[in-house]
Design an enzyme around this catalytic site. Structure first.
Site, short mmCIF file in Angstrom:
data_model
loop_
_atom_site.label_atom_id
_atom_site.label_comp_id
_atom_site.label_asym_id
_atom_site.label_seq_id
_atom_site.Cartn_x
_atom_site.Cartn_y
_atom_site.Cartn_z
N LEU A 1 51.55 73.83 7.39
CA LEU A 1 50.76 72.72 7.91
C LEU A 1 49.34 73.18 8.25
CD1 LEU A 1 50.52 69.77 8.80
CD2 LEU A 1 51.36 70.45 11.07
N GLU B 1 48.20 79.77 35.31
CA GLU B 1 49.04 78.96 34.45
C GLU B 1 50.52 79.32 34.56
OE1 GLU B 1 47.02 80.19 30.75
OE2 GLU B 1 49.03 80.45 29.97
N GLU C 1 35.30 81.01 36.76
CA GLU C 1 34.58 79.99 36.02
C GLU C 1 34.05 78.94 36.99
OE1 GLU C 1 36.60 78.08 32.68
OE2 GLU C 1 35.84 76.19 33.43
N HIS D 1 31.60 78.40 27.04
CA HIS D 1 32.41 77.54 26.18
C HIS D 1 31.55 76.68 25.27
CE1 HIS D 1 34.54 78.50 29.89
NE2 HIS D 1 35.55 78.72 29.09
N ARG E 1 53.43 78.62 8.12
CA ARG E 1 52.26 77.88 8.61
C ARG E 1 51.66 76.98 7.52
NH1 ARG E 1 48.19 81.95 11.01
NH2 ARG E 1 48.98 83.24 9.32
N GLU F 1 34.64 95.44 23.93
CA GLU F 1 35.99 95.09 23.45
C GLU F 1 36.08 94.84 21.94
OE1 GLU F 1 37.96 92.12 25.95
OE2 GLU F 1 36.89 92.83 27.73
N ARG G 1 46.26 75.61 15.20
CA ARG G 1 46.21 76.96 15.77
C ARG G 1 47.56 77.44 16.24
NH1 ARG G 1 42.00 80.38 16.87
NH2 ARG G 1 43.29 81.67 18.20
N GLY H 1 33.29 91.15 29.78
CA GLY H 1 33.97 92.20 29.02
C GLY H 1 33.70 92.17 27.53
#
Ligand code: GLN
Ligand code: ZN
Length: 781
Positions: A22, A630, A690, A719, A20, A509, A540, A457
């Site tokens: 970069l 997705e 959402e 968000h 990683r 959590e 990321r 959660g």
């Protein structure tokens, strides 16, 4: 057999670097610790290493311009001068600062981890471009933003620069460009309603200009990625492809175009693809092996076919002899100069190098191929085809041996799991009674007020929580100390929720590193890498779990935490689980079973956890399916099959409980219209979704489809660091009441709170509870 050279292509190498590098360079640069020159030097080093490795192995079609400092779609926007006016760019080459402002916002940004959609920045300054998933991968690209009638100009020399940079190092490369039609289709018209494809005429001169410069700088071939060829395309897009590639052939005839499709078959776009005046066509034969025969029978004789036979989307070593059996006949028929052998898609989507793994089980390690090993495999195929199989007899035998060993391994096969999966009956995926009966029992049992309040959660994963986890991971904090820390965080959070008057509580959590990893680490059949990073977006990276064998749950995974949290309150404490479809979709999945079969095994394992939670006394159990949507296939015609098994797996997980036990689920997305029937079919007693950012617009889905069960349309947009006030949330609740029955509605945030800070979460939730109270009061008034 006479020996000849067979062309081999990778289509693209991982950019982030095996360690990683970069990421480190980017983050240092953003933090002001290194300057632009140092960042560029680090990037050049990574490119050089990729070229050297490929050249060393004998890859003939070495890509350039496959590297990116952030994202190749963003690079394309920069190349075309597609910079929205908000970024204050006045022409000329797009400066690095502008490029990163588009990527991350001009004053830092907030990206929400774990959600399927990532979001642009907030606060002051210019927000980042929107970001979304690249086809069905876990890579996210920056969405190009278009305005009506906009101009394009050549505003980046990156492709030419990197071609020359490679040439200076002695590498003749094949530059990669994202094709104009996919580029336009991946973008969107901002605050306006027009088809981005209408911008094509303005775009083409810039592309031809770039192609001309590439040719002038020595390129003989260019790889034009048009992954939209794997999607359902309207006629306008097919026409756009004809226009674009027709023009390239006319204006830059000296440059050979390798047109690449990937992530699926050409399907009904095949006729168009085959009619384009391009020199080569790449086929993804891993995702769509069956397209080979029909394409072969229709491909013009002069067309170079690039056979994508090494899986660029998964981590398993290939059955090389079996691949040769399939492609040798193609070579004898078309001749070596009209065939290339390639990865199915860019190797961007797999980790760098298995050799960096030190802790993996040696058997498992021997079954894996990351980018470096896949390059090896391509080379072996190339030699087998060029010099004959004998030239690589040992390598082929080793590959066959790996496949056989994996197939027979007791680490992969668990007869009990297989028997159990085979014995699943339809009844196991059905609750005992219909929702209405369950609802009455549950209402009686819980006695909750109207518009009950809850959260999704997680509570803030503060620096303190992360520090403790990392100290524990490094052995600097003992198990007992860490456990004590987590217990204290949990107990405090439970007490606080009770204090502010939330109706249904969660444990927070704090013990979870990630909603999939946490479960994968406790399930048999899963493995985790140390260095298996894959770029998710920008700097990321994620390390997806690897599902290598039959999945089972040796011991309860969450029961103790639930029990501990419940012991601090009389109010209902939700058991909190990640659902089977989400676990599947966020992992590398074994390729020797259908995904549906792997998912069913996971479903049974999580079902066991549901059962144990119920036995321990949990009466509300939430099974998150953040990634269900997705996982939808790229082609509409494949959706129903996926939804059928995905919903069935969720139900298998959820249906073992008593009627009075309430099953919750959570999905963090806003596009429901097209899958609403499937969501209903999941038959969760309560779903949280959402909605706040779209101002409840997504509830439009519920106008024509009456969602039968209870539902919590998120009223607090987690968000953003913004603290919503009471009026804003009562207003959203009013909007929800216009679409849903009062007795259906729950009040909750959009998603988990783990990415937020307590300073925002506290007042926001206090306001949310108050909004529910006021709405209740209005109801009884
Ligand atoms: N229960 C999880 C949480 O609150 C759900 C996260 C998600 O759906 N992305 O964090
Ligand atoms: Zn969510």
């Amino acid at each position: 057999m006479s020996s000849s050279i067979v062309s081999i292509a990778t289509l693209g190498a991982p950019r982030i670097g095996p360690r990683r590098e970069l990421k480190a360079a980017l983050e240092s640069f953003w933090a002001g610790k290194i300057d632009e020159a140092a960042l560029r030097e680090a990037a050049a080093g990574l490119r050089a290493a990729n070229w050297a490795r490929q050249k060393g192995l004998g890859i003939t079609e070495i890509p350039s311009n496959d590297f990116s400092l952030y994202d190749h779609v963003l690079d394309t926007s920069a190349m075309l001068g597609a910079v929205p006016s908000a970024y204050d760019w006045s022409g000329g080459p797009v400066p690095l600062a502008t490029y990163f402002a588009m990527a991350r916002g001009s004053q830092g940004h907030t990206h929400h981890d774990g959600c399927t959609h990532a979001h642009a920045g907030s606060g002051q300054g210019v927000p980042a471009l929107e970001m979304t998933k690249w086809f069905d991968t876990n890579y996210h690209y920056m969405v190009p933003e278009f305005r009506r009638g906009q101009d394009f100009t050549n505003a980046s020399t990156k492709a030419v620069d990197e071609l020359r940079e490679a040439a200076a190092l002695g590498y003749a490369t094949r530059p990669v460009l994202l094709g104009p039609v996919s580029f336009l289709r991946l973008g969107k018209a901002k605050n306006d309603d027009f088809d981005p494809l209408s911008l094509l005429p303005g775009l083409l001169p810039v592309y031809t200009d770039v192609l001309r410069r590439l040719a002038a700088s020595g390129a003989r071939w260019v790889q034009m990625d048009e992954p939209c060829l794997s999607l359902d395309l309207p006629d306008a897009a097919l026409q756009a492809l004809r226009d674009a590639y027709g023009m390239f052939a006319r204006v830059v005839p000296q440059l050979n175009v390798m047109l690449t499709s990937y992530f699926g078959g050409l399907g009904d776009n095949a006729a168009t693809a085959l009619s384009l005046p391009v020199a080569g066509l790449h086929l993804d034969l891993v995702r769509a092996p069956d397209q080979l025969e029909p394409i072969l029978s229709r491909a013009p004789r002069g067309l170079v076919l690039s056979l994508g036979v090494i899986d660029g989307r998964n981590v398993w070593r290939s059955d090389l002899p079996a691949i040769l059996d399939r492609i040798e006949p193609v070579l004898s028929k078309r001749g070596t100069d009209h065939v290339q052998v390639a990865a199915s898609c860019s190797l961007l989507h797999v980790p760098s190098d298995v050799e960096l793994e030190t802790g993996l089980d040696p058997d498992l390690k021997s079954w894996l191929a990351f980018a470096a090993q896949k390059m090896d495999e391509l080379t072996i195929l190339g030699r087998a085809l060029g010099e004959g199989r004998d030239a690589v007899r040992d390598e082929l035998a080793a590959a066959a041996g790996v496949i056989a060993a994996r197939r027979a391994s007791p680490k992969v096969n668990d007869a009990a799991v297989q028997r159990r999966a085979d014995a699943v009956t339809g009844d196991m995926a059905r609750r005992r009674s219909a929702f209405v009966q369950r609802r009455d029992l549950q209402r009686e049992h819980f006695g909750l007020p109207a518009f009950p309040t809850t959260t999704i959660g997680s509570f803030p994963q503060t620096a303190e929580v992360r520090k403790a986890r990392s100290a524990h991971g490094k052995g600097q904090m003992s198990d007992a100390e860490y456990d004590g820390f987590l217990r204290e965080a949990t107990a405090q959070t439970v007490r606080w929720q009770e204090e502010i008057g939330l109706d249904v509580l969660v444990h927070g959590e704090f013990e979870r590193n990630d909603m999939v990893q946490y479960f994968g680490e406790q399930l048999a059949g899963f493995a985790f890498t140390k260095a298996g990073w894959v770029q998710s977006y920008g700097s990321r990276c994620v390390r997806p779990p690897i599902i290598f064998g039959d999945v089972s749950r040796p011991a309860p995974m969450t029961v103790e935490w639930w029990r501990y949290a419940q012991s601090h309150t009389e109010r209902p404490m939700k058991g909190m689980l990640t659902g089977p479809v989400t676990i599947l979709n966020w992992s590398f999945v074994r390729d020797d079973l259908p995904r549906a079969a792997v998912c069913r095994q996971i479903a049974l394992a999580v079902r066991d956890e549901v059962a144990d939670l119920e036995v321990a006394g949990a009466r509300m159990i939430q099974i998150d399916e953040a990634a269900l949507r997705e996982g939808l296939p790229l082609r509409r015609s494949d959706w129903q099959h996926y939804l059928d098994w995905a919903v069935e797996c969720f139900r298998l997980t959820a249906s073992g409980v008593a009627d009075a036990t309430q099953i919750h689920t959570h999905m963090c997305y806003s596009e429901f219209n097209d899958i609403i029937a499937a969501i209903g079919a999941m038959d969760a007693d309560v779903i949280s979704i959402e909605t706040s950012r779209s101002k409840m617009e997504l509830l439009d889905a519920f106008t024509s489809y009456r969602y039968p069960n209870e539902i919590g349309p998120g009223v607090y947009d987690i968000h953003s660091p913004r603290i919503p006030d009471v009026a804003e949330m009562t207003d959203l609740l009013q909007r929800a009441r216009a679409k849903l029955g009062d007795d259906q509605i729950w009040v909750n945030p959009d998603c988990g709170l783990k990415t937020r800070g307590w300073a925002e979460v506290r007042p926001a939730l206090v306001n949310m509870v108050e909004a529910a109270r006021q709405t209740r009061a209005a109801l009884s008034a």
